[in-house]
Design an enzyme around this catalytic site. Structure first.
Site, PDB file in Angstrom:
ATOM      1  N   GLY A 511       6.962  -3.262  -9.092  1.00 38.88           N
ATOM      2  CA  GLY A 511       6.408  -1.920  -9.242  1.00 38.88           C
ATOM      3  C   GLY A 511       7.310  -0.775  -8.845  1.00 38.88           C
ATOM      4  N   CYS A 516      10.469  -6.368  -4.885  1.00 41.25           N
ATOM      5  CA  CYS A 516       9.763  -7.511  -4.292  1.00 41.25           C
ATOM      6  C   CYS A 516       9.499  -8.580  -5.350  1.00 41.25           C
ATOM      7  CB  CYS A 516       8.435  -7.056  -3.699  1.00 41.25           C
ATOM      8  SG  CYS A 516       8.605  -5.741  -2.493  1.00 41.25           S
TER       9      CYS A 516
HETATM   10 FE1  SRM Z   1       8.547  -6.656  -0.408  1.00 43.82          FE
HETATM   11  C1  SRM Z   1       8.307  -3.647   1.229  1.00 43.82           C
HETATM   12  C2  SRM Z   1       5.318  -6.739  -0.904  1.00 43.82           C
HETATM   13  C3  SRM Z   1       8.921  -9.846  -1.258  1.00 43.82           C
HETATM   14  C4  SRM Z   1      11.961  -6.127  -0.791  1.00 43.82           C
HETATM   15  N1  SRM Z   1       7.070  -5.404   0.139  1.00 43.82           N
HETATM   16  C5  SRM Z   1       7.153  -4.231   0.824  1.00 43.82           C
HETATM   17  C6  SRM Z   1       5.763  -3.708   1.187  1.00 43.82           C
HETATM   18  C7  SRM Z   1       5.456  -4.181   2.588  1.00 43.82           C
HETATM   19  C8  SRM Z   1       5.670  -2.155   1.104  1.00 43.82           C
HETATM   20  C9  SRM Z   1       4.364  -1.644   1.661  1.00 43.82           C
HETATM   21  O1  SRM Z   1       4.279  -1.357   2.854  1.00 43.82           O
HETATM   22  O2  SRM Z   1       3.412  -1.543   0.907  1.00 43.82           O
HETATM   23  C10 SRM Z   1       4.912  -4.421   0.101  1.00 43.82           C
HETATM   24  C11 SRM Z   1       3.497  -4.755   0.471  1.00 43.82           C
HETATM   25  C12 SRM Z   1       2.610  -4.594  -0.735  1.00 43.82           C
HETATM   26  C13 SRM Z   1       1.337  -5.375  -0.651  1.00 43.82           C
HETATM   27  O3  SRM Z   1       0.273  -4.759  -0.390  1.00 43.82           O
HETATM   28  O4  SRM Z   1       1.362  -6.583  -0.915  1.00 43.82           O
HETATM   29  C14 SRM Z   1       5.796  -5.610  -0.235  1.00 43.82           C
HETATM   30  N2  SRM Z   1       7.339  -8.062  -0.858  1.00 43.82           N
HETATM   31  C15 SRM Z   1       6.021  -7.898  -1.127  1.00 43.82           C
HETATM   32  C16 SRM Z   1       5.404  -9.147  -1.715  1.00 43.82           C
HETATM   33  C17 SRM Z   1       3.950  -9.366  -1.313  1.00 43.82           C
HETATM   34  C18 SRM Z   1       5.508  -9.095  -3.248  1.00 43.82           C
HETATM   35  C19 SRM Z   1       4.705 -10.160  -3.958  1.00 43.82           C
HETATM   36  O5  SRM Z   1       3.760  -9.771  -4.659  1.00 43.82           O
HETATM   37  O6  SRM Z   1       4.975 -11.343  -3.816  1.00 43.82           O
HETATM   38  C20 SRM Z   1       6.418 -10.187  -1.209  1.00 43.82           C
HETATM   39  C21 SRM Z   1       6.030 -10.741   0.143  1.00 43.82           C
HETATM   40  C22 SRM Z   1       6.989 -11.788   0.614  1.00 43.82           C
HETATM   41  C23 SRM Z   1       6.568 -12.420   1.906  1.00 43.82           C
HETATM   42  O7  SRM Z   1       5.755 -13.342   1.850  1.00 43.82           O
HETATM   43  O8  SRM Z   1       7.045 -11.990   2.957  1.00 43.82           O
HETATM   44  C24 SRM Z   1       7.663  -9.338  -1.084  1.00 43.82           C
HETATM   45  N3  SRM Z   1      10.175  -7.803  -0.860  1.00 43.82           N
HETATM   46  C25 SRM Z   1      10.077  -9.083  -1.291  1.00 43.82           C
HETATM   47  C26 SRM Z   1      11.338  -9.511  -1.828  1.00 43.82           C
HETATM   48  C27 SRM Z   1      11.611 -10.832  -2.520  1.00 43.82           C
HETATM   49  C28 SRM Z   1      12.242 -11.886  -1.679  1.00 43.82           C
HETATM   50  O9  SRM Z   1      12.138 -11.868  -0.438  1.00 43.82           O
HETATM   51  O10 SRM Z   1      12.833 -12.775  -2.279  1.00 43.82           O
HETATM   52  C29 SRM Z   1      12.204  -8.443  -1.708  1.00 43.82           C
HETATM   53  C30 SRM Z   1      13.660  -8.356  -2.214  1.00 43.82           C
HETATM   54  C31 SRM Z   1      14.554  -9.219  -1.426  1.00 43.82           C
HETATM   55  C32 SRM Z   1      15.040  -8.583  -0.169  1.00 43.82           C
HETATM   56  O11 SRM Z   1      14.241  -8.186   0.682  1.00 43.82           O
HETATM   57  O12 SRM Z   1      16.248  -8.513  -0.016  1.00 43.82           O
HETATM   58  C33 SRM Z   1      11.456  -7.380  -1.083  1.00 43.82           C
HETATM   59  N4  SRM Z   1       9.926  -5.158   0.170  1.00 43.82           N
HETATM   60  C34 SRM Z   1      11.261  -5.128  -0.136  1.00 43.82           C
HETATM   61  C35 SRM Z   1      11.828  -3.916   0.365  1.00 43.82           C
HETATM   62  C36 SRM Z   1      13.321  -3.486   0.259  1.00 43.82           C
HETATM   63  C37 SRM Z   1      14.093  -3.960   1.441  1.00 43.82           C
HETATM   64  C38 SRM Z   1      15.300  -3.130   1.777  1.00 43.82           C
HETATM   65  O13 SRM Z   1      16.222  -3.657   2.401  1.00 43.82           O
HETATM   66  O14 SRM Z   1      15.325  -1.940   1.466  1.00 43.82           O
HETATM   67  C39 SRM Z   1      10.773  -3.189   0.963  1.00 43.82           C
HETATM   68  C40 SRM Z   1      10.860  -1.821   1.651  1.00 43.82           C
HETATM   69  C41 SRM Z   1      11.462  -1.919   3.022  1.00 43.82           C
HETATM   70  O15 SRM Z   1      11.515  -2.991   3.632  1.00 43.82           O
HETATM   71  O16 SRM Z   1      11.881  -0.873   3.503  1.00 43.82           O
HETATM   72  C42 SRM Z   1       9.588  -3.993   0.802  1.00 43.82           C
HETATM   73 FE1  SF4 Z   2       7.564  -1.833  -4.773  1.00 44.01          FE
HETATM   74 FE2  SF4 Z   2       7.348  -4.100  -3.427  1.00 44.01          FE
HETATM   75 FE3  SF4 Z   2       5.272  -2.434  -3.607  1.00 44.01          FE
HETATM   76 FE4  SF4 Z   2       6.070  -3.868  -5.716  1.00 44.01          FE
HETATM   77  S1  SF4 Z   2       5.197  -4.634  -3.811  1.00 44.01           S
HETATM   78  S2  SF4 Z   2       5.542  -1.740  -5.739  1.00 44.01           S
HETATM   79  S3  SF4 Z   2       8.300  -3.788  -5.467  1.00 44.01           S
HETATM   80  S4  SF4 Z   2       7.236  -2.102  -2.565  1.00 44.01           S
END
Ligand code: SRM
Ligand code: SF4
Length: 592
Positions: A511, A516
């Site tokens: 999104g 993610c």
């Molecule tokens: Fe993610 C932040 C969801 C895997 C990169 N991610 C977020 C937040 C917490 C933002 C927020 O506060 O709303 C999202 C929560 C949304 C929600 O309500 O679910 C969110 N990330 C997810 C999940 C649930 C996506 C999914 O539908 O599967 C995944 C949960 C994984 C887990 O079980 O822990 C998820 N996020 C990832 C991945 C994929 C991976 O790990 O292979 C990435 C890219 C890989 C990486 O991190 O290098 C990823 N998420 C991010 C980032 C960017 C990180 C950065 O260094 O800037 C953020 C924002 C941040 O951390 O500042 C973020």
């Molecule tokens: Fe962006 Fe991760 Fe939220 Fe998807 S779940 S909209 S990639 S922060």
């Protein structure tokens, strides 16, 4: 607290893994004492007005404390310095009680506490999309769950009605939705009672540790990585109870362990990727280390060779030392330059290896690379496949976009109990895999109604579909993803021809640029982005192509942006976009 020292114990009729608790450290709760502050640190703390005992600086080395206190820091670092996120572990239980007694409500809480620090307890406030409710992120190492745990997860969300659902995440993990602070303490305790936990799953903590969903049953694996995956999880979370020593990293950190050339956990996009390898000189099976892979708004990079070989016995101490080295030396000034890669690049892999070896008190070996001359073809986990154990198979069902409901958790449990060994494994493609099914039960299994919904032989595009949360719940999303992804897959399956015998394209949706949903690893990736329609701003996508996974993986690249999701003629599945996106993609013969 009544939280006991429990760890996930996956006890199965086939004698599969039992995972022991991580041995305690110096003190009774398994956490070592922090370094006493130097005079300089005492003075700096006083000037800044921080109390070391409650500050996130508590477990950093004096050198690191000085560096942080003397440099300019960002908002998140300030928040942690003032009060560590680990405070949430105790506050959640007090809050639950106060809210139930009507003495406080979430609206009265400090903004840093409710929106930031609660993430240390796995509670993510959905302020923008569902105020007052929380997404609860768990730790499910290797994606391994037992029937008891599945039923508990279903029971947790059932009372939240329409607002309650769950996700299988791109880190083979589970998330629960609809959780309120009035219920959160009971759920936290229930998770621990079921050998699960939600501690240290958000902000600057280690994320769910991924392995292989077919580890232990894989005919081609070099070793079963599950005991190591669970042991690293136990180490860094203090057996799920929370580990203040490792609760203030400069940024999130991802660890994945791969057991085969298929690299099911995508080690190349993890900060720390451990790839099983047979040492060419000694024949010993250990791990080569890859470092620094990550995605973010500003930078997307695959990992680089860490030039380090770790033995199986060294894996847990290596990860512990690496986390301490990162904690004390990683850059903290700019959140866009704080992931592990920035430290690895500053030092170079050799200095990085030596610093970790020094902390472990050993000289770590340099990397050991195996040569493979045969052609590599990555396996697809979906469907029914023979295990290495004679007479047993696994069945992997496709859960489109990973969205599940209370009844689904219960159905997964029923199938695992009735046909398998009472366990399931979640996958990073957001699917569910049932291991250890006797072959003479397969025909009966296929008839189960669950597999009408979550298919063992899904249609071509749905098969490889992955989607992040998107705007339904995520406050930073630019577009809605999960429903749109499923709808587009369905429509394109009707409109396009997918030839037999060619792997259909893997389509990922995400999104926003945090990725993610990992669009860069997909054959076709769609990332929410700005677009215009008739001169007006509208939901749009940037389109990526050419990502690959498994041995020799490469990241896909953007080839088009500003594509409107909706046009007058209908949703994104319109023919024009379909033609542009898929016309030169292998696996698709023609457009309708
Ligand atoms: Fe993610 C932040 C969801 C895997 C990169 N991610 C977020 C937040 C917490 C933002 C927020 O506060 O709303 C999202 C929560 C949304 C929600 O309500 O679910 C969110 N990330 C997810 C999940 C649930 C996506 C999914 O539908 O599967 C995944 C949960 C994984 C887990 O079980 O822990 C998820 N996020 C990832 C991945 C994929 C991976 O790990 O292979 C990435 C890219 C890989 C990486 O991190 O290098 C990823 N998420 C991010 C980032 C960017 C990180 C950065 O260094 O800037 C953020 C924002 C941040 O951390 O500042 C973020
Ligand atoms: Fe962006 Fe991760 Fe939220 Fe998807 S779940 S909209 S990639 S922060």
């Amino acid at each position: 607290s009544s939280r006991g020292h429990q760890l996930l114990v996956a006890s199965t009729s086939n004698g599969a893994a039992h995972y022991a608790a991580y041995p305690s450290g110096a003190s009774s709760n398994g956490v070592a004492a922090p370094e006493p502050p130097s005079d300089t640190v005492k003075q700096l703390l006083q000037e800044a007005g921080y109390d070391l005992d409650s500050s996130g600086l508590r477990y950093l080395s004096n050198a690191a404390r000085e560096r942080v206190l003397q440099s300019k820091v960002n908002k998140v670092e300030k928040m942690k310095n003032a009060k560590c996120g680990s405070s949430a572990w105790t506050e959640v239980s007090e809050l639950g009680q106060l809210i139930r007694e009507g003495k406080t409500k979430w609206e009265d809480l400090n903004l840093d506490d409710v929106d930031m620090r609660l993430k240390w307890s796995g509670l993510f406030h959905r302020r923008k999309r569902a105020p007052g409710t929380f997404m609860m992120r768990l730790k499910v190492p290797n994606g391994d769950l037992t029937v008891k745990q599945l039923r508990y997860l279903g029971d947790c969300i059932a009372p939240f009605g329409d607002k309650g659902c769950g996700d299988i995440t791109t880190r083979a993990n589970a998330q629960l939705r609809g959780v309120t602070l009035a219920e959160a303490d009971k759920i936290c305790q229930g998770l621990v009672d079921h050998g699960l936990s939600s501690t240290m799953t958000g902000l600057d903590n280690v994320r769910n540790i991924t392995g292989s969903p077919i580890s232990g049953i894989d005919p081609h694996e070099l070793l079963d990585v599950r005991p190591l995956v669970h042991a690293i999880n136990a180490m860094h979370t203090n057996n799920g109870l929370g580990n203040p020593e490792l609760a203030n990293l400069p940024r999130k950190l991802n660890i994945g362990l791969s057991n085969s050339r298929d690299d099911f956990p995508h080690t190349h996009i993890n900060d720390v990727g451990l790839k099983a390898v047979k040492h060419p000189d000694t024949g010993e099976v250990g791990f080569n280390v890859e470092l620094g892979g990550y995605f973010s708004i500003k930078r997307n990079t695959v990992s680089i060779d860490g030039n380090t070989f770790v033995t199986q016995e060294q894996v847990v101490p290596y990860c512990k030392a690496l986390l301490e080295v990162f904690r004390d030396n990683g850059p903290r000034a700019d959140r866009q330059k704080s992931r592990l890669m920035w430290l690895v690049e500053e030092w170079g892999p050799d200095k990085f290896r030596e610093a970790i070896g020094e902390r472990m008190g050993v000289k770590l070996q340099q990397g050991a690379h195996e040569e493979h001359n045969d052609e590599f073809k990555r396996r697809d986990l979906i469907g029914i496949h023979a295990q290495k154990q004679e007479g047993l198979s696994w069945a992997c069902a496709c859960v489109p976009a990973g969205r599940v409901f209370a009844d689904d958790f219960h159905e997964f449990a029923k199938i695992a109990e009735r046909y398998g060994d009472g366990t399931v494994r979640l996958t990073v493609e957001q699917n569910v895999l049932f291991p250890n099914i006797p072959n003479d039960r397969l025909e009966a299994l296929k008839q189960e109604p669950l597999f009408q919904k979550y298919r063992l032989e899904p249609a071509s595009l749905t098969r490889g579909l992955v989607s992040c949360t998107g705007s339904e719940f995520c406050g930073v999303a630019i577009i809605e993803t999960k429903n749109r992804a499923m709808e587009m897959a369905r429509k394109l399956e009707e409109e396009l021809d997918f030839p037999e015998g060619v792997a259909p394209p893997r389509m990922h949706w995400t999104g926003c640029p945090n990725s993610c949903g990992q669009v860069q690893v997909a054959d076709i990736g769609l990332m929410g982005g700005p677009a215009k329609l008739n001169g007006k701003a509208t939901e749009g996508v940037r389109i990526f192509k050419g990502g690959s996974v498994g041995e020799g993986a490469e990241l896909g690249a953007e080839f088009e942006k500003g594509v409107a999701c909706a046009e007058e003629s209908g949703p994104l599945s319109n023919f024009r976009l379909a033609r542009r996106t898929f016309s030169d993609t292998p696996g698709i013969l023609s457009t309708a």
